[in-house]
Write an enzyme that holds these catalytic residues in place. Structure first.
Site, PDB file in Angstrom:
ATOM      1  N   HIS A 154     -42.673 -71.261  21.842  1.00 11.17           N
ATOM      2  CA  HIS A 154     -41.245 -71.036  22.093  1.00 11.17           C
ATOM      3  C   HIS A 154     -40.401 -72.033  21.305  1.00 11.17           C
ATOM      4  O   HIS A 154     -39.185 -72.018  21.409  1.00 11.17           O
ATOM      5  CB  HIS A 154     -40.922 -71.242  23.581  1.00 11.17           C
ATOM      6  CG  HIS A 154     -41.359 -70.105  24.457  1.00 11.17           C
ATOM      7  ND1 HIS A 154     -41.204 -68.793  24.116  1.00 11.17           N
ATOM      8  CD2 HIS A 154     -41.926 -70.097  25.698  1.00 11.17           C
ATOM      9  CE1 HIS A 154     -41.664 -68.018  25.089  1.00 11.17           C
ATOM     10  NE2 HIS A 154     -42.110 -68.789  26.054  1.00 11.17           N
ATOM     11  N   TYR A 243     -37.774 -56.303  21.224  1.00 13.72           N
ATOM     12  CA  TYR A 243     -38.451 -55.755  22.408  1.00 13.72           C
ATOM     13  C   TYR A 243     -38.057 -54.280  22.599  1.00 13.72           C
ATOM     14  O   TYR A 243     -38.899 -53.428  22.860  1.00 13.72           O
ATOM     15  CB  TYR A 243     -38.029 -56.595  23.618  1.00 13.72           C
ATOM     16  CG  TYR A 243     -38.625 -56.198  24.943  1.00 13.72           C
ATOM     17  CD1 TYR A 243     -39.856 -56.703  25.341  1.00 13.72           C
ATOM     18  CD2 TYR A 243     -37.944 -55.345  25.811  1.00 13.72           C
ATOM     19  CE1 TYR A 243     -40.399 -56.369  26.581  1.00 13.72           C
ATOM     20  CE2 TYR A 243     -38.471 -55.002  27.042  1.00 13.72           C
ATOM     21  CZ  TYR A 243     -39.699 -55.519  27.428  1.00 13.72           C
ATOM     22  OH  TYR A 243     -40.228 -55.182  28.648  1.00 13.72           O
TER      23      TYR A 243
HETATM   24  P1  PAP Z   1     -42.432 -65.939  28.556  1.00 14.72           P
HETATM   25  O1  PAP Z   1     -41.240 -66.355  27.764  1.00 14.72           O
HETATM   26  O2  PAP Z   1     -42.511 -66.659  29.874  1.00 14.72           O
HETATM   27  O3  PAP Z   1     -43.690 -65.986  27.760  1.00 14.72           O
HETATM   28  P2  PAP Z   1     -42.300 -63.130  28.074  1.00 14.72           P
HETATM   29  O4  PAP Z   1     -43.657 -62.578  28.166  1.00 14.72           O
HETATM   30  O5  PAP Z   1     -41.757 -63.370  26.721  1.00 14.72           O
HETATM   31  O6  PAP Z   1     -42.182 -64.417  28.972  1.00 14.72           O
HETATM   32  O7  PAP Z   1     -41.284 -62.138  28.779  1.00 14.72           O
HETATM   33  C1  PAP Z   1     -41.510 -61.627  30.039  1.00 14.72           C
HETATM   34  C2  PAP Z   1     -40.869 -60.251  30.066  1.00 14.72           C
HETATM   35  O8  PAP Z   1     -41.734 -59.307  29.405  1.00 14.72           O
HETATM   36  C3  PAP Z   1     -40.686 -59.756  31.475  1.00 14.72           C
HETATM   37  O9  PAP Z   1     -39.520 -58.939  31.428  1.00 14.72           O
HETATM   38  P3  PAP Z   1     -38.651 -58.569  32.733  1.00 14.72           P
HETATM   39  O10 PAP Z   1     -38.449 -59.826  33.503  1.00 14.72           O
HETATM   40  O11 PAP Z   1     -37.388 -57.994  32.201  1.00 14.72           O
HETATM   41  O12 PAP Z   1     -39.451 -57.563  33.463  1.00 14.72           O
HETATM   42  C4  PAP Z   1     -41.970 -58.950  31.680  1.00 14.72           C
HETATM   43  O13 PAP Z   1     -41.916 -58.039  32.726  1.00 14.72           O
HETATM   44  C5  PAP Z   1     -42.079 -58.276  30.331  1.00 14.72           C
HETATM   45  N1  PAP Z   1     -43.446 -57.819  30.051  1.00 14.72           N
HETATM   46  C6  PAP Z   1     -44.616 -58.442  30.310  1.00 14.72           C
HETATM   47  N2  PAP Z   1     -45.646 -57.696  29.914  1.00 14.72           N
HETATM   48  C7  PAP Z   1     -45.134 -56.545  29.410  1.00 14.72           C
HETATM   49  C8  PAP Z   1     -45.713 -55.362  28.864  1.00 14.72           C
HETATM   50  N3  PAP Z   1     -47.014 -55.211  28.768  1.00 14.72           N
HETATM   51  N4  PAP Z   1     -44.862 -54.403  28.440  1.00 14.72           N
HETATM   52  C9  PAP Z   1     -43.523 -54.534  28.525  1.00 14.72           C
HETATM   53  N5  PAP Z   1     -42.925 -55.630  29.035  1.00 14.72           N
HETATM   54  C10 PAP Z   1     -43.713 -56.623  29.475  1.00 14.72           C
END
Ligand code: PAP
Length: 356
Positions: A154, A243
């Site tokens: 990050h 995304y």
């Molecule tokens: P991080 O910065 O803590 O690594 P990161 O994985 O970048 O987090 O982002 C999390 C988001 O990706 C979450 O979004 P939301 O809060 O809006 O729901 C999470 O749900 C989403 N996410 C995780 N896995 C997937 C997936 N397989 N497909 C689509 N979205 C996902």
């Protein structure tokens, strides 16, 4: 390629090597501790404070320490592939897609022994700053990792070590997302992983802080812009993804991603449905329902242990609509417009080309 294992725990070859390395780490720690004394502070989201260093806000005990250690000690290899992003832009999803794609000849997707099904996304594809470089000295022998090494981070572009930024061959995949959804995702995440004794941060207050840039690794807009500008200077080194685009046309972007990483899908693989199999394996529905992601934990540091389930909330585009007032939407959209104006980054329309 494989996941990290105990065989990769580094055993220093000589006492001298160990001593030199410890001295180097000691010097970095000293610089980090000295910097901490004078840095501007603001209220934290999940920790007591955030501190500002070289224009960006960090949690002092974990993120800033990781950024310092990566900056001073990490040495890139020419084949390394980095996944960089501001928080909550889709790193978890992308790391699974990248890992599954790069390892498709080693593991059978339909087999229950696929590492993504058992060890979780972070063990397969580690965080450089938020995990590996939280230890002192690090306990993973990075040189022993199979090539190409995959690392997520990050940290803002300016904090990447020179061995990464000046390498003509290592690659960076950058993912970003509508800041309205980033904010909502971040706020939920931080409220849930908050350290003991840190009071709740009301949504409106967090929103104002986010807009001011006072958020983990923030300002969000500067984070995106710096990587974007670097990508314009070295387009062959970067792949920029949103995304929302990945959600809309996952197979198109997965194919571009595989090509960018030097492992394009063959026509035969496409005919056999490999792209679809990877997308299914890495889908929100599949990953969020795995036992390892429902009950497992990610130990980022001694102080920070996060349940894997926290990385899977809704996985949708536009959840901000359930929380924002018109005024909030206008405010954040205006900031985005002003910050990205003239950069070629344009939210809502796919601005340029294939890899944007
Ligand atoms: P991080 O910065 O803590 O690594 P990161 O994985 O970048 O987090 O982002 C999390 C988001 O990706 C979450 O979004 P939301 O809060 O809006 O729901 C999470 O749900 C989403 N996410 C995780 N896995 C997937 C997936 N397989 N497909 C689509 N979205 C996902």
């Amino acid at each position: 390629m494989a996941t990290l294992s105990s065989q990769q725990i580094h055993i220093p070859k000589t006492n001298n090597e160990k001593e030199d390395r410890e001295k180097d780490y000691e010097a970095t720690y000293q610089k980090y501790n000295e910097a901490l004394q004078t840095l501007p502070k603001e209220r934290g989201w999940m920790s007591e404070h955030l501190v500002q260093y070289q224009g960006y806000w960090f949690s002092p005990k974990s993120a800033l320490k990781g950024a310092f250690l990566v900056q001073h000690h990490f040495k890139a290899q020419p084949t390394d592939i980095f996944l960089s992003a501001y928080m909550k832009c889709g790193t978890t999803w992308l790391r699974t897609l990248m890992f599954a794609t790069m390892n498709r000849s080693s593991y059978d997707f339909s087999s229950q022994s696929h590492p993504l099904l058992n060890t979780g996304p972070h063990a397969c594809f580690p965080f450089l700053d938020a995990s590996i470089y939280q230890n002192y000295p690090i306990n993973t022998d990075l040189d022993a990792l199979p090539s190409p090494r995959l690392f997520a981070t990050h940290i803002p572009y300016t904090f990447l070590p020179q061995s990464v930024t000046t390498s003509s061959s290592c690659k960076i995949v950058y993912i970003w997302r509508d800041p309205k959804d980033v904010f909502i995702s971040l706020w939920h995440f931080m409220e849930r992983i908050k350290q003991k004794g840190v009071p709740p941060l009301p949504l409106k207050e967090a929103f104002d802080m986010f807009c001011e840039g006072v958020s983990h690794y923030g300002p969000f807009w500067d984070h995106v812009l710096e990587y974007w500008k670097a990508s314009l200077e070295s387009p062959e080194k970067f792949m920029f993804l949103r995304y929302e685009d990945l959600k809309k046309e996952p197979s198109i972007y997965l194919k571009k991603l595989a090509e960018f990483m030097g492992q394009p899908f063959s026509l035969e693989e496409e005919r056999e449905g490999v792209v679809q199999e990877i997308l299914k394996l890495c889908s929100f529905e599949n990953l969020s329902n795995l036992e390892v992601n429902k009950t497992g934990v990610l130990r980022l540091s001694d102080e920070l242990v996060v349940h894997n389930s926290e990385f899977f909330r809704k996985g949708k585009v536009g959840d901000w609509q359930n929380y924002f007032t018109d005024e909030m939407k206008e405010k954040i959209d205006l900031i985005t417009e002003q910050k990205f104006n003239g950069s070629g980054l344009n939210f809502g329309v796919n601005p340029q080309n294939s890899n944007c």
